[in-house]
Design an enzyme around this catalytic site. Structure first.
Site, mmCIF file in Angstrom:
data_model
loop_
_atom_site.group_PDB
_atom_site.id
_atom_site.type_symbol
_atom_site.label_atom_id
_atom_site.label_comp_id
_atom_site.label_asym_id
_atom_site.label_seq_id
_atom_site.Cartn_x
_atom_site.Cartn_y
_atom_site.Cartn_z
ATOM 1 N N LYS A 66 -14.550 4.135 -8.716
ATOM 2 C CA LYS A 66 -14.817 5.570 -8.832
ATOM 3 C C LYS A 66 -14.029 6.285 -7.754
ATOM 4 O O LYS A 66 -14.147 5.970 -6.570
ATOM 5 C CB LYS A 66 -16.302 5.894 -8.677
ATOM 6 C CG LYS A 66 -16.563 7.415 -8.817
ATOM 7 C CD LYS A 66 -18.028 7.764 -8.857
ATOM 8 C CE LYS A 66 -18.645 7.837 -7.481
ATOM 9 N NZ LYS A 66 -19.993 8.455 -7.519
ATOM 10 N N HIS A 136 -28.099 20.173 -7.052
ATOM 11 C CA HIS A 136 -27.698 19.769 -8.403
ATOM 12 C C HIS A 136 -28.368 18.477 -8.849
ATOM 13 O O HIS A 136 -28.827 18.370 -9.994
ATOM 14 C CB HIS A 136 -26.170 19.614 -8.448
ATOM 15 C CG HIS A 136 -25.663 19.008 -9.715
ATOM 16 N ND1 HIS A 136 -25.652 19.698 -10.908
ATOM 17 C CD2 HIS A 136 -25.137 17.783 -9.981
ATOM 18 C CE1 HIS A 136 -25.153 18.923 -11.856
ATOM 19 N NE2 HIS A 136 -24.834 17.756 -11.334
#
Length: 319
Positions: A66, A136
């Site tokens: 990632k 978030h």
């Protein structure tokens, strides 16, 4: 290779899919069938962070990385602060197999790791969920936690109280009463999830009652800190990866203060496989130091590609 764009993720990977993928890869880590490579992370200035998390999951047949980070100026651009992409490779040949949007995956896998820890370590009769943080990722944490325990209410605190209504909306959707509280009221919680990006702790030891399970999910960088090191000294500490917990996770601060060492931290995967004990009494405080490992991202990305291909949604391109 296959491409699964960010906009497809929400319609493909469920919270249940993410939970199963993360639980399986934690177990594979415990049996040494999967391992993470060293994390590469660089500060770019003005709070921006960029880096790479990668690993090999032999059990799942996945190799990947990632790439991404945290860009605090993104709110002004109308996009989320965390930006990332996951790349998957064939473990045998090294050929690139897939590129997957990693933003929603990051939130889903982080929430899944927290939920796995709650499922394995929290008291079965846990009824009050405490939330420290309302950014978030917090809404994903709340939804995932509600799937593994029958909570009766939610209490929450955030550095910026004006952000708490978004958590209240999700709690209402789940049928759970919600209350914004001062940190001192966290003593009422049976489970506490911390999901902030703070440089110093907010949750003090006095805010945590006996028998509580804590899922500390925000500290993934040197210098970050969410909870009082004394809490780790009181608790049975579990983590995704011990070495990363001590260097990048919440345990870095307790270890630096001489309160705990590597031998005091248990991989959650070992609890999943039965190689280690989890909670040993209802009075015990348990704490999961969720630092976020590359194998989590690889596991959920691989599952997403599998689902996308099965539904004919993955975009196939020649590189």
């Amino acid at each position: 290779m296959f491409v699964v764009p960010e906009h497809m993720i929400a319609g493909l990977l469920t919270a249940e899919d993410a939970f199963a993928a993360v639980e399986a890869v934690f177990a594979a880590m415990a049996t040494l069938d999967a391992y993470n490579f060293p994390v590469v992370r660089e500060a770019l200035g003005e709070g921006r962070q960029y880096g790479f998390k990668s690993g090999l999951d032999r059990a799942g047949g996945a190799l990947g990385v990632k790439a991404g980070g945290y860009f605090p100026g993104n709110a002004a651009r109308g996009v989320i602060n965390h930006q990332s992409t996951v790349f998957l490779f064939d473990p045998e040949s090294g050929i690139l197999q897939a590129a997957v949007g990693g933003n929603l995956l990051t939130a889903l896998r982080t929430a899944a790791a927290s939920a796995v820890s709650i499922d394995r370590l929290a008291r079965k009769d846990a009824r009050v969920l405490g939330m420290v943080g309302a950014g978030h990722q917090a809404v994903f944490q709340l939804r995932a936690a509600a799937k593994v325990r029958q909570f009766e209410r939610v209490i929450a605190w955030n550095y910026h109280p004006e952000m708490l209504p978004q958590l209240a909306t999700v709690a209402e959707e789940l049928g759970l009463p919600f209350e914004a509280v001062p940190l001192e009221r966290m003593v009422e919680a049976d489970v506490i999830i911390t999901i902030t990006s703070a440089p110093e702790f907010s949750l003090a030891s006095a805010h945590v009652s006996v028998g509580t399970h804590l899922a500390c999910m925000g500290t993934d960088t040197i210098g970050k800190q969410e909870v009082d090191p004394q809490i780790l000294a009181r608790a049975a500490v579990f983590t995704d990866e011990v070495a990363q917990s001590l260097t990048l996770g919440e345990a870095q601060h307790a270890a630096a203060a001489g309160l705990i060492s590597a031998g005091d931290i248990t991989p959650l995967g070992a609890v999943i496989t039965g190689a280690a004990q989890g909670r040993t009494s209802d009075a015990q405080i348990t704490l999961f130091d969720g630092t976020g490992v590359g194998l989590q991202d690889i596991a959920v990305a691989a599952k997403t590609v599998e689902l996308a291909r099965a539904r004919g949604l993955a975009l196939e391109v020649a590189l």
